[in-house]
Design an enzyme around this catalytic site. Structure first.
Site, short mmCIF file in Angstrom:
data_model
loop_
_atom_site.label_atom_id
_atom_site.label_comp_id
_atom_site.label_asym_id
_atom_site.label_seq_id
_atom_site.Cartn_x
_atom_site.Cartn_y
_atom_site.Cartn_z
N ASP A 173 -10.95 57.85 -24.01
CA ASP A 173 -9.61 57.20 -24.28
C ASP A 173 -10.27 55.52 -24.01
O ASP A 173 -9.65 54.30 -24.09
CB ASP A 173 -8.65 57.05 -23.31
CG ASP A 173 -8.63 56.71 -21.82
OD1 ASP A 173 -10.09 56.82 -21.46
OD2 ASP A 173 -7.93 56.93 -20.73
N TYR A 265 -19.34 50.16 -23.09
CA TYR A 265 -20.84 50.31 -21.75
C TYR A 265 -22.06 50.60 -22.39
O TYR A 265 -22.75 50.83 -21.97
CB TYR A 265 -20.44 51.64 -21.96
CG TYR A 265 -19.20 52.65 -21.51
CD1 TYR A 265 -19.25 53.05 -20.17
CD2 TYR A 265 -17.57 52.50 -21.84
CE1 TYR A 265 -18.42 53.37 -18.80
CE2 TYR A 265 -16.75 52.15 -20.34
CZ TYR A 265 -17.17 53.61 -18.86
OH TYR A 265 -16.63 53.93 -18.43
#
Length: 443
Positions: A173, A265
């Site tokens: 998600d 990330y």
């Protein structure tokens, strides 16, 4: 597949994310008509705490006709299940803390899904999820498994090798969280977006965000905003300094590489030195979670045990639960909704190796996922980063199945957060000791 009175099993039922999944189910009961919820976990205390919380939620909504059970017995948990939502964490938060702190001792990124911490978690998770999938194949072979267990591309690669025909979707998600945060900051409605994205799990880039209401690609204007101002975290991450820092780094990445919107990330792979400099080696994200979500969950369960009925629930549901429920609904009702899913490449990214496990948009219906092909090659910069990461992840999965120390060392060395094979070996050897009983024996 039956259309009502569904049985849903949550593997990792004691997870602090379970209430969000349940709330999303209750909010969509017309599209996902359930009759039973089974919480399955190997940690009896956590599972019982969560049973109290979910039971409280059902009674608050006057849904006492839904059967709720908490069990440690896989046969009871999975028999005749229609959907299995998997969110297991092998080793719990204590092992996550080691995943984060051991690399940091050597000046390397300490993170639960990225870097060597992610590889350590991956070697533990493979065995745990293989066990769950095996139970499903035994007790409910027609069930759909919707998997949130991390690290997703490593897990997907391993499961594909053992169960190539399993009815399973692997999803993260994070892209939804990124989109919600962008929309929150800049005044868009994410529900109007058709996003184009490619990469690996926690390792990708947006190439286009078409806004149906505005009838244009809004990515160029979002990039312009990202390069001139930092975003604030959205409501579901309000007050979380670590997420604020992550979105600040997203602006740094975009300023330096302004052709795409990155998954935040990527900071761990592109700027590992900066991340380590800003990380408290003694108090990592695992400590924050244990003193935050984990403690909060125990306190909610204790209030219920004491018979309190007011001000019991105290958590932010976010998008985690809604995403997995939307996938289940799209399968059940053949809705062909669009999601970012982790799937075998098989040409979806034309110039990336076909056996890679990638994250791309896919439509989901009664027969599962139908990935979308990019139809054009990706740039050498992205391809080079992805090829190295794919090779490292495949070596790690090889190490698991072959019990190979050499393959594990190669995987650790190739991980792009690692500057030297010396550090790769030091961390690997310490990780082997820390993960006794969780990892396969490497020889």
């Amino acid at each position: 597949m039956k259309k009502d009175n569904l049985k849903i099993t949550i593997a990792g039922g004691g997870s602090t994310y379970t209430p969000g999944i349940i709330q999303a189910i209750l909010n969509n009961i017309d599209k996902l008509p359930i009759g039973e919820i089974h919480l399955y976990d190997i940690d009896e205390k956590r599972n019982n705490d969560m049973f109290l919380i979910i039971d409280y939620m059902l009674k608050r909504e006057n849904l006492t006709d839904i059967t709720l059970k908490a069990t440690l017995d896989p046969e009871e948990a999975f028999t005749e299940s229609d959907f299995v939502f998997s969110q297991i964490r092998v080793g719990g938060m204590k092992m996550r803390e080691k995943d984060e702190k051991i690399p940091l001792k050597y000046g390397l990124v300490g993170q639960e899904t990225c870097g060597l911490g992610g590889f350590a978690y991956g070697l533990r998770s493979i065995s745990g999820l293989l066990e769950v999938v095996g139970h499903v194949q035994t007790f409910a072979p027609h069930a759909w498994i919707l998997n949130y267990t991390n690290p997703e591309t490593i897990i997907s690669e391993a499961i594909r090798r053992v169960y190539p025909k399993v009815r399973m979707l692997n999803a993260c998600d994070m892209t939804i969280s990124i989109e919600e945060t962008i929309a929150f900051n800049y005044g868009y409605n994410r529900k109007n977006w058709i996003s184009e994205y490619y990469g690996l799990n926690h390792f990708g880039w947006y190439t286009k965000i078409y806004d149906k209401s505005l009838e244009r690609d809004v990515m160029p204007e979002i990039i312009e905003k990202l390069t001139t101002e930092n975003m604030k975290v959205a409501d579901f991450n309000a007050g979380d300094k670590s997420w604020q820092a992550a979105f600040n780094m997203m602006s740094v990445i975009t300023k330096n590489f302004p052709t795409n919107i990155p998954n935040n990330y990527l900071e761990y792979y592109l700027y590992p030195d900066m991340v380590v400099e800003e990380t408290d080696k003694e108090y990592t994200r695992a400590n924050m979670v244990m003193e935050g979500r984990e403690k909060n969950t125990r306190e909610m369960a204790e209030k219920i045990r004491q018979g309190k009925t007011e001000d019991v629930l105290n958590f932010n549901f976010g998008e985690h639960g809604q995403y997995i429920v939307d996938m289940a609904s799209s399968i059940l009702n053949d809705e062909h909704q669009r999601f970012m899913l982790i799937v075998p490449n098989n040409g979806a990214i034309p110039n990336l190796r076909s056996d890679a496990v990638v994250e791309v948009p896919a439509y989901v219906g009664a027969t599962g996922a139908e990935p979308i092909s990019l139809r054009e090659n990706i740039c050498d910069f992205h391809k080079g980063l992805m090829e190295a990461q794919v090779a490292a992840e495949k070596l790690l999965v090889d190490a698991y199945f072959e019990n190979s120390y050499q393959k594990a060392l190669q995987a650790f060395t190739l991980n792009q957060t690692v500057p030297s094979a010396r550090f790769a070996k030091l961390v690997l050897d310490e990780m082997i000791e820390a993960n006794k009983g969780y990892w396969p024996e490497l020889k």
